[in-house]
Motif scaffolding. Structure first.
Motif, PDB file in Angstrom:
ATOM      1  N   ALA A   1       0.973  -1.307   0.126  1.00 19.13           N
ATOM      2  CA  ALA A   1      -0.118  -0.092  -0.027  1.00 19.13           C
ATOM      3  C   ALA A   1       0.705   1.352   0.088  1.00 19.13           C
ATOM      4  O   ALA A   1       0.337   2.178  -0.665  1.00 19.13           O
ATOM      5  N   ARG A   2       1.964   1.161   0.750  1.00 18.56           N
ATOM      6  CA  ARG A   2       2.674   2.463   0.966  1.00 18.56           C
ATOM      7  C   ARG A   2       3.521   2.512  -0.444  1.00 18.56           C
ATOM      8  O   ARG A   2       3.874   3.809  -0.897  1.00 18.56           O
ATOM      9  N   LEU A   3       3.911   1.754  -1.248  1.00 17.29           N
ATOM     10  CA  LEU A   3       4.602   1.584  -2.476  1.00 17.29           C
ATOM     11  C   LEU A   3       3.587   2.241  -3.679  1.00 17.29           C
ATOM     12  O   LEU A   3       4.155   2.992  -4.283  1.00 17.29           O
ATOM     13  N   ARG A   4       2.307   2.162  -3.258  1.00 17.65           N
ATOM     14  CA  ARG A   4       1.376   2.825  -4.127  1.00 17.65           C
ATOM     15  C   ARG A   4       0.930   4.055  -3.626  1.00 17.65           C
ATOM     16  O   ARG A   4      -0.073   4.650  -4.078  1.00 17.65           O
ATOM     17  N   ASN A   5       1.681   4.643  -2.467  1.00 21.75           N
ATOM     18  CA  ASN A   5       1.417   6.122  -2.200  1.00 21.75           C
ATOM     19  C   ASN A   5       0.059   6.103  -1.555  1.00 21.75           C
ATOM     20  O   ASN A   5      -0.668   7.211  -1.615  1.00 21.75           O
ATOM     21  N   CYS A   6      -0.730   5.112  -0.849  1.00 20.81           N
ATOM     22  CA  CYS A   6      -1.764   5.101  -0.214  1.00 20.81           C
ATOM     23  C   CYS A   6      -1.779   5.973   1.242  1.00 20.81           C
ATOM     24  O   CYS A   6      -0.680   5.458   1.941  1.00 20.81           O
ATOM     25  N   GLY A   7      -2.477   6.926   1.385  1.00 25.45           N
ATOM     26  CA  GLY A   7      -2.368   7.794   2.415  1.00 25.45           C
ATOM     27  C   GLY A   7      -3.166   7.369   3.746  1.00 25.45           C
ATOM     28  O   GLY A   7      -3.066   7.808   4.832  1.00 25.45           O
ATOM     29  N   LYS A   8      -4.315   6.258   3.280  1.00 28.70           N
ATOM     30  CA  LYS A   8      -5.011   5.899   4.122  1.00 28.70           C
ATOM     31  C   LYS A   8      -5.131   4.411   3.934  1.00 28.70           C
ATOM     32  O   LYS A   8      -5.249   3.826   2.940  1.00 28.70           O
ATOM     33  N   ILE A   9      -4.507   3.626   4.980  1.00 29.14           N
ATOM     34  CA  ILE A   9      -4.651   2.111   5.255  1.00 29.14           C
ATOM     35  C   ILE A   9      -5.562   1.741   6.286  1.00 29.14           C
ATOM     36  O   ILE A   9      -5.385   2.093   7.167  1.00 29.14           O
ATOM     37  N   TYR A  10      -6.570   0.950   6.020  1.00 30.72           N
ATOM     38  CA  TYR A  10      -7.633   0.576   6.789  1.00 30.72           C
ATOM     39  C   TYR A  10      -8.065  -0.878   6.855  1.00 30.72           C
ATOM     40  O   TYR A  10      -7.910  -1.485   5.750  1.00 30.72           O
ATOM     41  N   LEU A  11      -8.749  -1.385   7.755  1.00 30.15           N
ATOM     42  CA  LEU A  11      -9.269  -2.625   7.671  1.00 30.15           C
ATOM     43  C   LEU A  11     -10.472  -2.979   8.886  1.00 30.15           C
ATOM     44  O   LEU A  11     -10.674  -1.982   9.614  1.00 30.15           O
ATOM     45  N   GLU A  12     -11.299  -3.788   8.449  1.00 26.21           N
ATOM     46  CA  GLU A  12     -12.220  -4.414   9.635  1.00 26.21           C
ATOM     47  C   GLU A  12     -11.176  -5.549  10.206  1.00 26.21           C
ATOM     48  O   GLU A  12     -10.667  -6.422   9.776  1.00 26.21           O
ATOM     49  N   THR A  13     -11.596  -5.874  11.666  1.00 21.52           N
ATOM     50  CA  THR A  13     -11.364  -6.906  12.214  1.00 21.52           C
ATOM     51  C   THR A  13     -12.273  -7.622  13.222  1.00 21.52           C
ATOM     52  O   THR A  13     -13.182  -7.084  13.561  1.00 21.52           O
ATOM     53  N   THR A  14     -11.951  -8.825  13.537  1.00 23.46           N
ATOM     54  CA  THR A  14     -12.429  -9.421  14.381  1.00 23.46           C
ATOM     55  C   THR A  14     -11.556  -9.435  15.845  1.00 23.46           C
ATOM     56  O   THR A  14     -10.568  -8.896  15.688  1.00 23.46           O
ATOM     57  N   SER A  15     -12.462  -9.874  16.940  1.00 24.54           N
ATOM     58  CA  SER A  15     -11.275  -9.827  18.076  1.00 24.54           C
ATOM     59  C   SER A  15     -10.388 -10.400  18.306  1.00 24.54           C
ATOM     60  O   SER A  15      -9.194  -9.903  18.676  1.00 24.54           O
ATOM     61  N   SER A  16     -10.379 -11.597  17.506  1.00 22.49           N
ATOM     62  CA  SER A  16      -8.965 -12.294  17.495  1.00 22.49           C
ATOM     63  C   SER A  16      -7.846 -11.848  16.704  1.00 22.49           C
ATOM     64  O   SER A  16      -6.725 -11.893  16.977  1.00 22.49           O
ATOM     65  N   GLY A  17      -8.295 -10.984  15.509  1.00 18.23           N
ATOM     66  CA  GLY A  17      -7.252 -10.460  14.808  1.00 18.23           C
ATOM     67  C   GLY A  17      -6.827  -8.928  15.398  1.00 18.23           C
ATOM     68  O   GLY A  17      -5.525  -8.418  14.838  1.00 18.23           O
ATOM     69  N   ARG A  18      -7.458  -8.509  16.055  1.00 23.49           N
ATOM     70  CA  ARG A  18      -7.171  -7.108  16.881  1.00 23.49           C
ATOM     71  C   ARG A  18      -5.655  -7.023  17.294  1.00 23.49           C
ATOM     72  O   ARG A  18      -5.070  -5.871  17.073  1.00 23.49           O
ATOM     73  N   PRO A  19      -5.380  -7.950  18.279  1.00 20.17           N
ATOM     74  CA  PRO A  19      -3.795  -7.587  18.777  1.00 20.17           C
ATOM     75  C   PRO A  19      -2.872  -7.759  17.425  1.00 20.17           C
ATOM     76  O   PRO A  19      -1.779  -6.886  17.738  1.00 20.17           O
TER      77      PRO A  19
END
Length: 147
Positions: free
Chosen positions: A112-130
């Motif tokens: 994402a950074r190589l493609r100059n993305c200034g916003k990087i986001y996701l949705e998560t489950t409780s197990s993925g959060r950490p």
């Protein structure tokens, strides 16, 4: 020991997508939903707005992750307007606790950074959060979703 490879083979991605839906949503996807996924992959892999990766652990497929690239109006917090939505991040149960998810997300962020993305986001489950928190992701309290 952990290798992350970009994958553009639709059959491989469809197999992973079915597995993710089954494990994350707890239901076997309908053929209609899978056909919509196939159409998405064919369209967005071709135009470069979707990148997909498979993680290998000791040579065996262990997990996956993807990026959906979009663009929004540039703003002070995202001057490029480029956005990367990280999605379909999953590690098979026998391979968990080996840092594979961490490696997948690191690779997705790097792409994402190589493609100059200034916003990087996701949705998560409780197990993925950490995992995501350890890489610097934080909650977005100002977001809402129409239900």
């Amino acid at each position: 020991m952990i290798e992350i490879k970009e994958i553009s083979d639709v059959a491989t991605l469809m197999r992973w997508r079915r597995e993710v839906i089954l494990n994350v949503f707890g239901e076997d996807p309908t053929e209609e939903l899978m056909e919509c996924n196939r159409s998405y992959y064919e369209r967005h892999l071709r135009d470069g707005s979707h990148l997909a990766f498979v993680a290998f652990y000791s040579g065996r497929e262990a997990g996956c992750g993807s990026i959906c690239l979009t663009e929004e109006l540039p703003s002070p917090d995202n001057p490029s307007g480029r956005c990367a939505y990280l999605m379909n991040i999953f590690v098979r149960a026998p391979f968990r606790e080996h840092g594979i998810a961490h490696h997948i997300v690191e690779r997705l962020v790097e792409e994402a950074r190589l493609r100059n993305c200034g916003k990087i986001y996701l949705e998560t489950t409780s197990s993925g959060r950490p995992v995501y928190e350890s890489l610097g992701f934080r909650d977005l309290p100002d977001m809402m979703k129409l239900m």
